[in-house]
Design an enzyme around this catalytic site. Structure first.
Site, PDB file in Angstrom:
ATOM      1  CD  GLU A  19      45.343  10.784  57.380  1.00 25.41           C
ATOM      2  OE1 GLU A  19      45.102   9.557  57.397  1.00 25.41           O
ATOM      3  OE2 GLU A  19      45.105  11.508  56.405  1.00 25.41           O
ATOM      4  CB  CYS A  75      42.932   8.554  55.050  1.00 28.94           C
ATOM      5  SG  CYS A  75      44.143   9.333  53.965  1.00 28.94           S
TER       6      CYS A  75
END
Length: 547
Positions: A298, A332
């Site tokens: 990720e 993120c």
């Protein structure tokens, strides 16, 4: 470890960890303040590598500076050298046989206990380390290092119980079909980021719950909080060698680990650039490995809010403030670009947004009234301020903020940029800081704007659509099918909760294996089908062979 299985056990009911608000005068705030004060009095701490349950002090020391007071550091840590990394890999492989054959109920019990430890005994200490070392305010530390970490562990156990129960639906007469979910052959390499303490714990716990062993390289900027999580795992009963803790120089450690023949999987959260480089390194070593490694990552995001002309203005403003500026934009999933209908932008949204952003207090995390803290370090500070300058150079209008102060801590004022070019640099490239760029589109250009949202960025992590018209929500969702792995309606693009919104995105944002769901566990098992026959075969020939 051979053990009889004398019952089919069911794990306790699972629920999300209740979050503590730390309201003024509350016992929780008092306990957290005391933990912070105690940690400030005792720092800097010394953190060893831990290999096979024993501390290893290599003598090669590095520091974890405190971003709010960069002249001082939270800890010094011993960097793993080549011999330490080799010993960690060998020790993990040696521990694997006993760990993967431990009865499932015992592995489950260990991680359920770990969840209780991080949400109980260790809660305030891990929160204090996350606040002092990573610059989070109390609420951001709470939702990360206490609630999300506990949720990852508890829901992880429940998901694996459900996974193990998935069995073939049919059996021919006289036979029994079964599926077992083996741990991967080899070891898992976990590389964790600075911005979420919970992610560090999850990157090693997820493979370990299904019987894998892990070598863990934490982020240099989150070393101490991750070390405390490791100690909680030890206290919960994770056997020595199952998780090896090896802080160290990223390039050297990663290169050595990935070159090993028994490297079985990478579990990574971090930058897109680094993940792509590790993927290339794995490809270059492909003939070395016993099996094809699983690569789970990720990475970055250029996350959006799309605000339709029918949106409710105040909600869109408040959600935008939180989405862009919580934890200084260092998530993120953080909001970085906004596309808003001109009628709303000129009809109150602009004024309300700037009014709310002007209220945001910036300062050290120990002051509970501060909404925004420091960015993580010098490289981040320089990168973020350089992007603000790039926006100015490209003709962007700084509506608020735009400045930074690195004299004591690495502080960047929350910044809002208005652009007339929807493909300007701060609409395209990831910044990872408290910088938000706005593009106001003509109300009738909604479809053109959907194309812009979809094509402007290489990423595909999160996005939010604000509209009161259901038709607009459905239309935008269909057009932006691949633009975000997590999409929100009338809600900010951050804040995925384990067990509620499985998290992850595709394109340059990662492999979209959905942390916080059953899906992630499939990546760390290798299924084996078993068919058992109960009826002897009397003749090899088929009926069609008869005359």
């Amino acid at each position: 470890m051979a053990a009889p299985q004398l019952a089919t056990f069911k794990v306790p009911d699972i629920a999300n960890e209740p979050m503590v608000t730390y309201a003024p005068g509350s016992p929780e705030r008092k306990a957290l303040v005391e933990a912070i004060r105690e940690m400030e009095q005792q720092l800097p701490f010394e953190v060893p590598c831990v290999v096979n349950g024993k501390p290893v002090k290599t003598g090669k020391l590095a520091k974890q500076p405190m971003p709010w007071d960069h002249a001082n550091h939270l800890c010094t840590y011993h960097e793993a050298d080549e011999a330490t990394v080799a010993a960690a890999i060998d020790g993990a492989l040696a521990a694997k046989a006993d760990w993967e054959t431990l009865p499932w109920s015992d592995r489950a019990a260990i991680f359920l206990k770990a969840a209780d430890l991080v949400s109980g005994k260790y809660r305030y200490k891990i929160l204090a380390a996350t606040m002092l070392g990573q610059g989070k305010n109390a609420w951001q530390a709470e939702i990360d290092a206490a609630a999300e970490l506990a949720d990852f562990l508890r829901f992880g156990v429940k998901y694996v119980e459900d996974l193990y129960s998935i069995q073939p639906p049919r059996n021919t007469p006289g036979s029994w079909n079964r599926t077992e979910y083996r741990a991967l052959e080899g070891f898992v390499f976990a590389v964790s980021p600075f911005n979420f303490t919970a992610i560090g714990g999850n990157l090693v716990a997820t493979p370990a719950i299904v019987g894998n062993v892990s070598v863990w390289k934490p982020s240099p900027a989150a070393t101490y909080a991750n070390y405390l999580v490791f100690k909680a795992f030890e206290e919960a009963g994770v056997p020595a060698g199952v998780i090896q803790f090896i802080p160290g120089p990223p390039v050297e450690v990663c290169a050595q680990v990935i070159a090993h023949p028994s490297f079985a999987a990478l579990h990574f959260t971090g930058s897109t650039f680094v993940f792509k480089q590790l993927w290339k390194n794995v490809a270059a070593n492909i003939d070395t490995y016993k099996s094809y490694p699983r690569l789970v990552g990720e990475t970055g995001g250029k996350n959006f809010h799309l605000i339709h002309k029918s949106a409710e203005v105040k909600n869109a403003v408040m959600q935008t403030v939180r989405g862009a500026f919580e934890y200084q934009g260092q998530k993120c999933s953080a909001l970085s670009r906004v596309y808003i209908a001109s009628s709303l932008w000129n009809g109150g949204f602009k004024e309300q947004l700037l009014t709310e952003v002007a209220k945001l207090k910036v300062g050290p995390p120990q002051d509970f009234t501060n909404f925004i803290g420091p960015v993580i370090g010098r490289p981040a500070f320089d990168k973020i301020t350089s992007y603000i300058q790039k926006a100015k150079d490209a003709g962007g209008e700084i509506l608020i903020g735009g400045s930074g102060d690195d004299s004591k801590g690495y502080y960047v004022q929350p910044t809002v940029i208005l652009t007339k070019d929807p493909r300007s640099v701060t609409m395209v490239e990831e910044i990872f800081g408290p910088v938000l760029t706005i593009y106001a589109y003509e109300d009738d250009d909604f479809d053109k704007t959907l194309e812009l949202v979809d094509s402007t960025s290489q990423y595909g992590l999160t996005g939010a659509i604000f509209a009161s018209e259901r038709k607009a929500l459905v239309h935008a969702t269909n057009k932006l099918r691949n633009a975000a792995g997590n999409v929100y309606y009338n809600e900010k693009c951050t804040g995925a909760v384990v067990g509620q919104q499985p998290f992850g995105g595709a394109r340059a944002s990662g492999t979209n294996d959905k942390a916080g769901s059953m899906a992630i566990f499939y990546r760390f098992v290798s299924a084996r089908s078993i068919k058992e026959n109960f009826v002897s075969l009397e003749d090899y020939s088929y009926p069609s062979n008869l005359q």
